[in-house]
Design a protein around this motif. Sequence first.
Motif, PDB file in Angstrom:
ATOM      1  N   LYS A1229       0.934  -1.183  -0.139  1.00 15.29           N
ATOM      2  CA  LYS A1229       0.207   0.043   0.014  1.00 15.29           C
ATOM      3  C   LYS A1229       0.770   1.043   0.185  1.00 15.29           C
ATOM      4  CE  LYS A1229      -3.576  -2.585   0.198  1.00 15.29           C
ATOM      5  NZ  LYS A1229      -4.634  -2.733  -1.079  1.00 15.29           N
ATOM      6  N   VAL A1261       2.872  -7.535  -0.658  1.00 23.83           N
ATOM      7  CA  VAL A1261       1.812  -7.497  -1.441  1.00 23.83           C
ATOM      8  C   VAL A1261       2.040  -6.407  -2.526  1.00 23.83           C
ATOM      9  CG1 VAL A1261      -0.881  -7.047  -1.607  1.00 23.83           C
ATOM     10  CG2 VAL A1261       0.312  -8.487   0.106  1.00 23.83           C
ATOM     11  N   TYR A1262       2.154  -6.667  -3.763  1.00 27.39           N
ATOM     12  CA  TYR A1262       2.110  -5.557  -4.656  1.00 27.39           C
ATOM     13  C   TYR A1262       0.750  -5.228  -5.406  1.00 27.39           C
ATOM     14  CZ  TYR A1262       7.411  -6.136  -4.314  1.00 27.39           C
ATOM     15  OH  TYR A1262       8.504  -5.964  -3.842  1.00 27.39           O
ATOM     16  N   THR A1263       0.695  -3.782  -5.711  1.00 28.00           N
ATOM     17  CA  THR A1263      -0.399  -3.298  -6.198  1.00 28.00           C
ATOM     18  C   THR A1263      -0.384  -2.852  -7.424  1.00 28.00           C
ATOM     19  OG1 THR A1263      -1.645  -3.381  -4.222  1.00 28.00           O
ATOM     20  CG2 THR A1263      -2.477  -2.121  -5.721  1.00 28.00           C
ATOM     21  N   HIS A1274      -7.652  -1.548  -9.688  1.00 34.03           N
ATOM     22  CA  HIS A1274      -6.460  -2.144  -9.086  1.00 34.03           C
ATOM     23  C   HIS A1274      -6.456  -3.516  -8.982  1.00 34.03           C
ATOM     24  CE1 HIS A1274      -8.801  -1.875  -5.493  1.00 34.03           C
ATOM     25  NE2 HIS A1274      -7.894  -2.829  -4.868  1.00 34.03           N
ATOM     26  N   GLU A1276      -3.753  -7.076  -7.351  1.00 37.64           N
ATOM     27  CA  GLU A1276      -2.938  -7.271  -6.368  1.00 37.64           C
ATOM     28  C   GLU A1276      -2.222  -8.583  -6.640  1.00 37.64           C
ATOM     29  OE1 GLU A1276      -4.657  -4.529  -2.434  1.00 37.64           O
ATOM     30  OE2 GLU A1276      -4.568  -6.742  -2.527  1.00 37.64           O
TER      31      GLU A1276
END
Length: 1318
Positions: A1229, A1261-1263, A1274, A1276
């Motif tokens: 985030k 966690v990549y978004t 978006h 994730e």
Amino acid sequence: MPEPTKKDESQPEENVAPGTGEAPPPPEIALEVSPAEAAAEVKHPEPIVTLPEQEPIAPEVLELQPIVTEVTEQQPIVAEITEPQPIVTEPVEHGQAEPEATGGVKVLQVCEVEDTAPKPSVPAAPVGEAVMSADAVPVVLVIPPPSPPLQDKDDDITASTPSPPPPSEDGKKLSVDLSNDSVPESTTGRKDSVWSLGDGPGPEDIDKQIENPPLSTLLIESPQSGSISVGGDITFIAKVEAKDLLRKPTIKWFKGKWMDLASKTGKHLQLKESFDRISKVHTFEMHIIKAKENYAGNYRCEVTYKDKFDSCSFDLEVKDAPDASQSIDIRSAFKRSTEGQEDAGELDFSGLLKHREVKQEEAPEVDVWEILKNARPDEYEKIAFMYGITDLRGLLRRLKKTKKEEKKSEAFAKKLEPAYQVDKGGKIRLVVELADPTVELKWYKNGQEIRPTPNNRKFIFEHKGTQRIMTINNCQLNDDAAYSVVAGDEKSATELFVKVLPVNIVKELEPVKTTVNERIELECEVSEEGAQVKWMKNGVEVPTGVRSRYRVKSEGTKHWLIIDDATKEDTGTYSIMATGGTSEARVQVDLKPLKILQDLQDMKVLLGKPLKLHCEILPINVPGRWYRNGQLIQPNDRISILHRAKTHKMELESSILHDGGDYTFVPEGYSQSLCAKVQIIDPPKVHLEALNAPDNTVTIVAGNKLRVEVPISGEPAPKVLWMKGERVVHDTGNRVHAETFSDHTCLTIDIAEREDSGNYKIVLQNEAGEDTANIKIKVVDIPDAPGPPLVPEVGGDWCSMTWDPPHYDGSSPILGYFIERKKKQSSRWMRLNFELCKETAFEPKKMIEGVPYEVRVFAVNAIGVSKPSEPSKPFIPLAVTSEPTMLVVDDVTDTTVTIKWRPPETIGAAGLDGYRVEYCIEGSDEWIVANNELTEKTRYTITGLTMENKILVRVKAINAAGESLPRATQHSILVKEVIEAPKIRIPRHLKQTYVRKVGEVVNLVVPFVGKPRPKVNWLKDGEPIETLQVNVRNSDCDSIIFIRKAERKHSGKYKLTVQVENHVDTAVLDIQIVDLPGPPQCVRIDEVWGVNVALDWTPPKDSGNAPITGYTIQKADKKTMEWYTCVEHYHRTCITISDLVVGNEYFFRVFSENMVGLSESATTTKDTAVIMKEGLDLKIPEYNDYDFTEPPKFTQPLINITAIAGYNTSLNCSVRANPRPKVIWMKNKIIILDDPRYRMFSNQGVCTLEIRKPSPFDGGVYTCKAINDLGEAHVECKLEVKGGFTFFELMKRGVPMHLIEKYTKETKPSESEKNGSD
């Protein structure tokens, strides 16, 4: 009625179910029910039995699967299958053809049609031809029940033989319709096609109840049944407790009885696993993305661990989403809807029949099929562009089927046209001409024979000579079908399209404004009785079911929408939709005015006593909500909320301090509110038991900060007083002060001293009473710092030190000392002993030579470590360097000798100040210093030598510690120069013509050799070079010619001459500067005939100092003057341009081209070429610009990946949006900005994040987030980095210690789990 199916001979008759690596499923029969649109057409007459042609199959299939099909009057059709085979169906995308059943089994659909004529049985000849002929295949018949259509096709696969429906009314008959089998192979075989969820449970499994279900032994949370709309997402979660498990359990997800979903993962299904190390719980998730109708059914989750087993089942319900109305016409069917699929371009007649009643455009003014059939193949693309057909490949495939050259017919002199069109209610004549009038003729509709009857005026058959005419009167929607006529063994087929006129709105809706609980009635009138309309609220269809608040009524051409008891939620924009237009009106529902009969009253309540609040308002049926300090109050065991007529009450059995505050009652839907303030009173009290200190004594080390927090209670808040003896501790003190808060009081001593020891008293007072308590504080201290250490002796990497003990030991004996050392320039101290030194002397070792050091000492007692002593005076260990290396002779002249060498291998910490060069004449022992000052370079020239002498040379390295050992030459050096003939070494790329463009930089380096230094001379074309335009720089070993900005006049032959005394060497360089060519001199139109134009031109005057390589010819319509390239890289000076559009007027222009590129301008024809054709009036249709704007939508999501530490990895996804969105990448985030370890790309909607050499700290966690003016979206994913670094590598990279400890703790459990699983 359902669309008559046609066999697509280009598609193979096979449909392979997605392989799961398991045994074949048990035999089942696939049944499909006709869609609801088929049931809606039962009022139209004419019996229809459709049994289309089938592809031939092997004879042994007929023997293994005999079929007996019997159709009798007013009886349900029954299909008998003696040896059923397993059938697997695969759901497809909405709007595509249904998949074929495996094993060559055909799926028939049965619908009811009305027949007022006598009911003849199905003729034997067509049935036999369709079922038992050489191309027969097993047939499965489906009889639709009279109940509403089913929601999910997968749910009715379990029945092997359907139960017969009740007899049809009003002389209805049953019609057999074959399901669409023209499914492209790409739909069933591609990996990116829709994944199949398998078969649902059979009715016997649903009805069967488990009396005593087994208790769960593994699952602590089971998936629950759910319901979603078509296109929605849903997640099912199962949790397993792992406290007693040595390894991860095995989980499987199934649909139906046997379909394993592990191999079906993709863009519509994702399976995820996670483990919580704190709670020791495994979490398994199944995500269904963009659900379709056929995903509904029963699912099962199975968990296995060694000899333990647990399972649970759950259901998924997929609700239909409202279909948006859209315009359908013949040309729109060839507008590509699914790019890249092989079935794109096929006409979807079922879609035309389903949507044409909603809205249909007027028939095209021209017959596109007729134009295509009469046109040449090279005109197809132009016709498709003219009439808005974008799917050219689908058009050609369809046209190929339509225009297939047939062999000369022996029975027909003239066959039926490929297609006919008629308005609803009109009539149409189908005419064929026979070659042999005696041949028996039969007409078929959707494969079912049309028999003439006396009372049937629907179909009229006429004979006129060799012509046979069938007239269809009063054409309705059920007449929209495929018709064929059979004469002997030959057949002629056509298609009839029935056009439906739109329904217009005659009387518009009127706006309504009313109050709650009133009746609302919206009225509208349309142009046709019995028309189908759709009521909408705020763009969403209004539910009109049995339990709905909305009622719909129609009478003739009038339609009403009625709301009996209106609420404020009914406010909105209501609209009615017909096929010919829409009408909308605004409905406003307001509340009745609020009247307060009795307001809330402020009150005070003792702690533990009941609290009661009440008020009275009108209207009596208005609900409301209670709030305390702005927080909503929910009823529970202690709080009760009552509402009776106009009275609203809230009661608390036993009040607590938290119940005090501002209470508010808010009537629902009104802005007014009723308020009251409640105060709770409680006597003060000190709670010393929370200190957990023996005898209420607190011990603190001197110099530390002490903060003693004591919980207190009392309402209103009591006054607190701290006292030490007779002295009061104020809250404004500097070092010792007291603070009081709502629930506790605290005493703070910033720096504790021995004088702070003693008894402290706490006094609490408020209007309800008083309370006191005593606390004892004890302060202990650490020793003073030892005396500064002395360093009496220093070695190369060690020293000896001594110090004096501290003057004050802190009232505790000294246990030992700690010694620390640091570099003088550094501020970081390093401890030398981890065990206490009992003596007052120490010997540090392993120091670096040449680095200044300082040492200091700490004293330790039972309380702690003292402050450090004053550091010692700095001391430096020093050492000389090793001797220089690789001493060689570089050059020799008559009076000088040049030598060079390399630095010493070991320089030492004292560094290197420079080198001293010495030489001696052979036969002498005297060494002469060549350089009076030290040289830092590793090359030196000894001057002033006598020719013919022999000398020896040596070099020494000098630093602060002194001179190193010398490095000398092995042999003597003769002082005499040797002549070397010059030689030019031309680089390979300069041996041919050197070409550069005008304006570029020319920088040529030509190396050469020769001794002594050669003389260099340059000539251009035999003349000296002008130094103002060309710069020349010469050195001992090369010559450089430099032109900052090349011009064409710099082209020519450049001659280089190198001379040493009488020795000469030459070389010639050919430089060519090229530029863009000029345009052709003259372009004219020689001749215009048909759709062709002949052009010719003359070459340009200026070729740009390079040969002309070709020409580019462009054309432009005079109306738009937009230029389009016809031919590129054309070598001749005349050309014929073909395929021009009739009726257009064209200009032409020509660019010349050489090795640099196209000319900057082009020569345009003075005259225009008009493409004429007599008798043709071209009418260009008008097209509306399509709105391509759309909010961001990810077409390919991010997927969870696992990377290896130290190896680059990338995350990829694709997004579609217009205007182009802004793409933002985030980790946990947090937006990724200006981090060199990440590289972000975005090309054609494909977004990529590259992570360079990731480490375990890069996991998370990549978004990916896309934003434009219309919205944002978006996706994730989770990145896990395996592998990593050792403790030494992490220390070397400068990672903090707390992160290294965290990393080692995380990696050890994973390694132990891996060993356990192995």
